[in-house]
Design an enzyme around this catalytic site. Structure first.
Site, PDB file in Angstrom:
ATOM      1  N   ASN A  86       4.811  -1.363  12.588  1.00  0.00           N
ATOM      2  CA  ASN A  86       3.919  -1.946  11.961  1.00  0.00           C
ATOM      3  C   ASN A  86       4.041  -2.070  10.388  1.00  0.00           C
ATOM      4  O   ASN A  86       5.102  -0.788   9.816  1.00  0.00           O
ATOM      5  CB  ASN A  86       2.359  -0.963  11.537  1.00  0.00           C
TER       6      ASN A  86
ATOM      7  N   GLU B  28       0.882  -1.172  -0.102  1.00  0.00           N
ATOM      8  CA  GLU B  28       0.121  -0.218  -0.056  1.00  0.00           C
ATOM      9  C   GLU B  28       0.807   1.292   0.304  1.00  0.00           C
ATOM     10  O   GLU B  28       0.535   2.337   0.017  1.00  0.00           O
ATOM     11  CB  GLU B  28      -0.661   0.230   1.234  1.00  0.00           C
TER      12      GLU B  28
ATOM     13  N   THR C 277       2.865   4.322  15.998  1.00  0.00           N
ATOM     14  CA  THR C 277       3.021   3.224  15.332  1.00  0.00           C
ATOM     15  C   THR C 277       3.637   2.805  13.852  1.00  0.00           C
ATOM     16  O   THR C 277       3.217   2.598  12.950  1.00  0.00           O
ATOM     17  CB  THR C 277       1.549   2.660  15.303  1.00  0.00           C
TER      18      THR C 277
ATOM     19  N   SER D  86     -10.685   2.089  13.676  1.00  0.00           N
ATOM     20  CA  SER D  86      -9.891   1.065  12.374  1.00  0.00           C
ATOM     21  C   SER D  86      -9.981   0.155  13.104  1.00  0.00           C
ATOM     22  O   SER D  86      -9.965  -0.827  13.059  1.00  0.00           O
ATOM     23  CB  SER D  86      -8.946   2.445  12.263  1.00  0.00           C
TER      24      SER D  86
ATOM     25  N   HIS E  48      -2.912  -9.764  12.223  1.00  0.00           N
ATOM     26  CA  HIS E  48      -2.616  -8.651  12.271  1.00  0.00           C
ATOM     27  C   HIS E  48      -2.179  -7.822  13.996  1.00  0.00           C
ATOM     28  O   HIS E  48      -3.178  -7.355  14.112  1.00  0.00           O
ATOM     29  CB  HIS E  48      -3.237  -7.711  10.710  1.00  0.00           C
TER      30      HIS E  48
ATOM     31  N   CYS F  77      -3.487  -3.552   4.400  1.00  0.00           N
ATOM     32  CA  CYS F  77      -2.996  -4.401   5.173  1.00  0.00           C
ATOM     33  C   CYS F  77      -3.559  -5.847   5.066  1.00  0.00           C
ATOM     34  O   CYS F  77      -2.491  -7.528   5.088  1.00  0.00           O
ATOM     35  CB  CYS F  77      -2.652  -4.091   6.204  1.00  0.00           C
TER      36      CYS F  77
ATOM     37  N   LYS G 113      -5.960  -7.055  22.643  1.00  0.00           N
ATOM     38  CA  LYS G 113      -7.223  -6.978  22.054  1.00  0.00           C
ATOM     39  C   LYS G 113      -7.983  -8.050  20.948  1.00  0.00           C
ATOM     40  O   LYS G 113      -9.563  -7.868  21.552  1.00  0.00           O
ATOM     41  CB  LYS G 113      -7.406  -5.758  20.908  1.00  0.00           C
TER      42      LYS G 113
ATOM     43  N   SER H 256      -7.263  -2.805   6.333  1.00  0.00           N
ATOM     44  CA  SER H 256      -8.448  -1.044   6.377  1.00  0.00           C
ATOM     45  C   SER H 256      -9.166  -1.079   5.014  1.00  0.00           C
ATOM     46  O   SER H 256      -8.875  -1.622   4.367  1.00  0.00           O
ATOM     47  CB  SER H 256      -7.942  -0.059   6.676  1.00  0.00           C
TER      48      SER H 256
END
Ligand code: CAA
Length: 412
Positions: free
Chosen positions: A294, A81, A156, A206, A243, A113, A252, A327
Site C-alpha cells: 500500500n 498522510e 499491508t 474500513s 485504490h 489515501c 472485493k 479513510s
C-alpha cells in the site's frame, strides 16, 4: 479545454521484505498473505529515505520524462498522510530540493489515501481555468504505510511516491470533465491521532466503508455518464482500477461494482464475470500492489502504472475508470482517457526496473529499521548505496536544530 497528465514518475524505495518471511516469523500460514490478501513483497523504507526524498525522486523523473524545466512549474501540490512536520508542508522541502522558482503556488493536501486524487483534480481545474498562464502543475503523492510490528495491518505496509506533470499540452492522458462521482462520510475506519507514528484502524469496518463508498459512487457515475453520453458505465469504460490497500481488495471492489450496476444478476453470475475479466482486465493492474504494498495516496495511481506497463499500446484510445478511496472518509470515481504517446512514456518510466533493483532484507534487518534501531549506521550505509542507485537523487541525512536535512547524491 483538455487538461491531463503529460508525464508520470514513480519512486519505489530500494529495500523489500517478502511476505513469506513475514508470515513465517509471525506464525501465520503463508497463504493468508499470498492468497487471502494477495500480497507477495512489500517495500521497506530505509532511514535515508522519507516522504520528502521519495517525492523529490518521483518528481525529478516526471519532469525529465516530459522535458519540463523547473521554471515551467507554476503549481506544486504534494499529497501525503505521512507529513514530516505539523506546519511546514512536504511540498516546501520538495520545492527547495527541486529548485522550482518562487513565482509558484506550493502546498500540501491531506485526505488520507483520497488526497492524491484531490490534488490531481485541483491541478486539472487550475489548468482548465486558464489561470496557469502557460505554466504546468507538478502533483506528487508520497507515503509510507507503516502499521507497526506484529499488528493486523503489518502485511499491508508499503511505501512509494508517484508524480505527475499536469498540463493542457498533453495527448497522453486526460480526464473526462463533469462525469466524476463523489462521496464523503464522517467515519473512524482508519486514523492517526497527533503524536502517533502508526495509525489506528478498524480493519473490517474500513473495508465496509470502502465498499459503501464504491457502491454510492458507482450509481452516481453511471447516472452522470448516462446523462452526458447515453451510455452504460460497463460499456463505456474498458478497464477499472481501484485504490488497493492490499491486492485482494481489487476482487472485493470489482465484484461490488459489478453487483451494483448489474442488480439483475445473482452472486454466482457476478463471480463468473469477475473470473472472466480477471486475466485481461484486473490482473495487469496488480503488479505494484503485489510487489510494493500500500502506498496510500499513490496506490490507485501505481495500479494505473502497472496497467500501462502491462498492456502498453493496447490501451491507446481506451477509457479507464479510477476509483479513489481515502479513510475518514472521501472517495471519487472518475474516468480518464488514454491518448497517444504511451510508448515514449513507458520507456522513461522504468517501473519494473525499479522493482527488480531492490535488495531483499531479512526479518532482523526489518525489525532494526522499523524498530528505529541502528539509525546512524543505516544512514551511513545509505550514502554508499545511493551512488549505486540511479533512481535515487536525494537523501535524508538527519535532523539538526529541529530542522530536517537533505542532500543531493551521486552523479546522476
Ligand atoms: N489461506 C488463504 N486465505 C486465508 C487464509 C489461509 N490460510 N487465512 C485467512 N485467509 C483469508 C481470509 O479468509 C480473508 O479473506 P476474505 O477477506 O476474502 O474473507 C483474508 O485472508 C484476510 O483474513 P482476515 O480478514 O482474517 O485478516 P485480518 O483480520 O488479519 O485483517 C485486514 C485483514 C483487515 C485487511 C488487516 O490487514 C488490516 O487492518 N489492514 C489495514 C487496513 C486496511 O487495509 N483497510 C482496507 C480498507 S481502508 C483503505 O482502503 C484505506 C487505506 O489504504 C488504509
Amino acid at each position: 479545454m483538455k487538461a491531463g497528465i503529460s508525464s508520470i514518475g514513480i519512486y519505489i524505495p530500494p529495500l523489500y521484505l517478502s511476505h513469506d518471511d513475514l508470515a513465517d516469523a509471525r506464525d501465520i500460514p503463508r497463504d493468508k498473505y499470498k492468497i487471502g490478501l494477495g500480497n507477495i513483497n512489500m517495500a521497506i523504507v530505509p532511514p535515508w529515505d522519507d516522504p520528502v526524498t521519495m517525492a523529490a525522486n518521483a518528481a525529478k523523473m516526471a519532469m525529465e520524462a516530459a522535458g519540463v524545466e523547473k521554471d515551467e512549474i507554476g503549481l506544486l501540490i504534494v499529497s501525503t498522510e505521512t507529513g514530516v512536520d505539523q506546519s511546514k508542508p512536504v511540498s516546501s522541502f520538495v520545492h527547495g530540493l527541486l529548485g522550482i522558482g518562487r513565482r509558484s503556488r506550493v502546498y500540501e493536501i491531506k485526505h488520507a489515501c483520497y488526497g492524491g486524487t484531490v490534488a490531481i483534480m485541483n491541478a486539472v481545474n487550475w489548468v482548465r481555468s486558464q489561470h496557469h498562464r502557460g505554466k504546468k502543475a507538478l502533483v506528487i503523492t508520497t507515503d509510507i504505510a507503516k502499521y507497526g510490528l506484529n499488528t493486523a495491518g503489518e502485511p499491508t505496509q508499503g511505501a512509494g511516491a508517484v508524480a505527475f506533470i499536469i498540463s493542457d499540452e498533453t495527448e497522453f492522458m486526460h480526464f473526462l470533465p463533469s462525469m466524476n462521482a463523489f462521496y464523503s462520510n464522517d467515519v473512524h475506519d482508519f486514523w492517526r491521532p497527533n503524536g502517533y507514528a502508526t495509525p489506528m484502524v478498524d480493519g473490517k469496518y474500513s473495508i465496509q466503508c470502502y465498499l459503501d463508498a464504491l457502491e454510492f459512487c458507482s450509481h452516481d457515475l453511471q447516472d452522470n455518464l448516462m446523462q452526458e453520453t447515453g451510455k452504460h458505465l460497463l460499456d463505456f469504460v474498458d478497464y477499472f482500477i481501484y485504490h488497493l490497500p492490499f491486492t485482494k481488495m481489487a476482487k472485493k471492489a470489482h465484484t461490488k461494482m459489478l453487483a451494483t450496476l448489474r442488480p439483475e444478476l445473482n452472486e454466482e453470475q457476478i463471480a463468473a464475470i469477475y473470473e472472466a475479466d480477471y486475466a485481461d482486465k484486473i490482473q495487469p493492474a496488480l503488479t505494484g500492489s503485489q510487489q510494493v504494498g500500500n502506498i496510500y495516496t499513490g496506490s490507485v495511481y501505481m495500479c494505473l502504472l502497472s496497467l500501462l506497463e502491462s498492456k502498453q499500446e493496447e490501451l491507446e484510445n481506451k477509457n479507464i475508470g479510477i476509483f479513489s478511496y481515502g479513510s475518514g472518509c472521501g472517495a471519487e470515481f472518475l474516468i480518464s482517457h488514454v491518448g497517444r504517446g504511451l510508448q515514449q512514456q513507458l520507456q522513461k518510466l522504468n517501473f519494473r526496473k525499479q522493482i527488480d533493483r531492490r535488495i531483499k532484507i531479512s526479518m532482523d534487518e526489518y525489525a532494526a529499521i522499523y524498530g528505529d534501531k541502528d539509525q546512524a549506521a543505516a544512514l551511513q550505509m545509505g550514502m554508499e548505496l545511493q551512488d549505486a542507485d540511479p533512481f535515487s537523487r536525494f537523501i535524508f541525512t538527519g535532523i539538526k536544530e529541529h530542522k530536517r536535512q537533505y542532500v543531493k547524491t551521486g552523479s546522476h
